[in-house]
Scaffold this active site. Sequence first.
Site, PDB file in Angstrom:
ATOM      1  CE  LYS A   1       3.785  14.075  65.775  1.00  0.00           C
ATOM      2  NZ  LYS A   1       3.508  13.328  64.517  1.00  0.00           N
TER       3      LYS A   1
ATOM      4  CG  ASN B   1      -0.790  11.603  59.114  1.00  0.00           C
ATOM      5  OD1 ASN B   1      -1.911  11.390  58.696  1.00  0.00           O
ATOM      6  ND2 ASN B   1      -0.559  12.277  60.235  1.00  0.00           N
TER       7      ASN B   1
ATOM      8  CB  ILE C   1       4.994  17.400  64.381  1.00  0.00           C
ATOM      9  CG1 ILE C   1       6.371  17.981  64.708  1.00  0.00           C
ATOM     10  CG2 ILE C   1       5.077  16.503  63.153  1.00  0.00           C
ATOM     11  CD1 ILE C   1       7.418  16.936  65.075  1.00  0.00           C
TER      12      ILE C   1
END
Length: 330
Positions: free
Chosen positions: A179, A54, A230
């Site tokens: 993650k 992102n 996350i």
Amino acid sequence: MSPSTTARPFTAGVYCPLITPFVAQTEAVDYDALTAQVVRLARARMGIVLLGTNGEASHLSDSERSAVIRASRKALDESGFTHIPIMAGTGTGSAKETVRLCVEARDAGADYAIVIPPGYFAFAMGRDTAALKAFFTQVLDASPLPVMIYNFPGAASGIDFDSDFLIDLSEHQNCFGAKLTCASVGKGHRLSAHTLSSAYKERHPRPFFVMPGYSDILLPALVCRAQGCITGTGNIIPKTIVKLYDTAVSALATGNAEQLEAARKLQDIVAEADWAVVKAGIGGTKYAMDVCVQAGLGGIPRAPLPPAPSAIQTMVTAGLKRAVAYENSI
């Protein structure tokens, strides 16, 4: 090898991979918007992850990467959040350069690193688990920061680690988590069961964190022993996702049926919003931040990523309507 240490402990909870706002026309980093978002998320009790997917880390120069970390650390400290750690993306094409970025991230003020597998040569090594393990072992051996493995097939040319591979890496003393932006709750469950076992804890002085990369599976992931998530949707509705996490953790700890039902209802809201953000992409996320949160907070993507077209603008505004209304009510 002894694990790397940091003064700011990483804890269970929900974390947000922040977007990096850019100014229209020049595409320069908008540090005022960035630091405003960092402090906003800290106030909502959302953890801070910089320079991820992102954050368009691959679009930043090395000096910009360091500047983003420095500005964010300064903003947190000046706002009274000296205890909040920063995790920064440091993964790149080679192990040598990834280690260098880990060192530079440490020097700029990061506390933890998150490393994606090197996807550029996936056509040559994507199925070569020995080569991929060697990449991560070299990084884990040399990084001055504790490292979280970032499993995101969509951003790594399809490289997707299974639970056996991740369990193997979890045994390295400098690996503190994974993650999983592969949406596999079962994979996370197997990894969590291994790293939460008493035998693992005897071998490792530091806890290991399994964090799905989507908030639309936060509740089921917590049931399956994950320690949080996350989520890019945290850029827009951080308070709602934090409340979902708090409610779910309390319900699972106490067995309270009313709290569990409340968590399910919050998950309904978050799942709807998360899917809108996933479909919207980075341009749509930035548009949503400008329209639904605060004008100027999102900015534009760097080319070649396009701004959100009108169809995405309409979709994301409609898809976030219920979640944004709830966010503004709490």
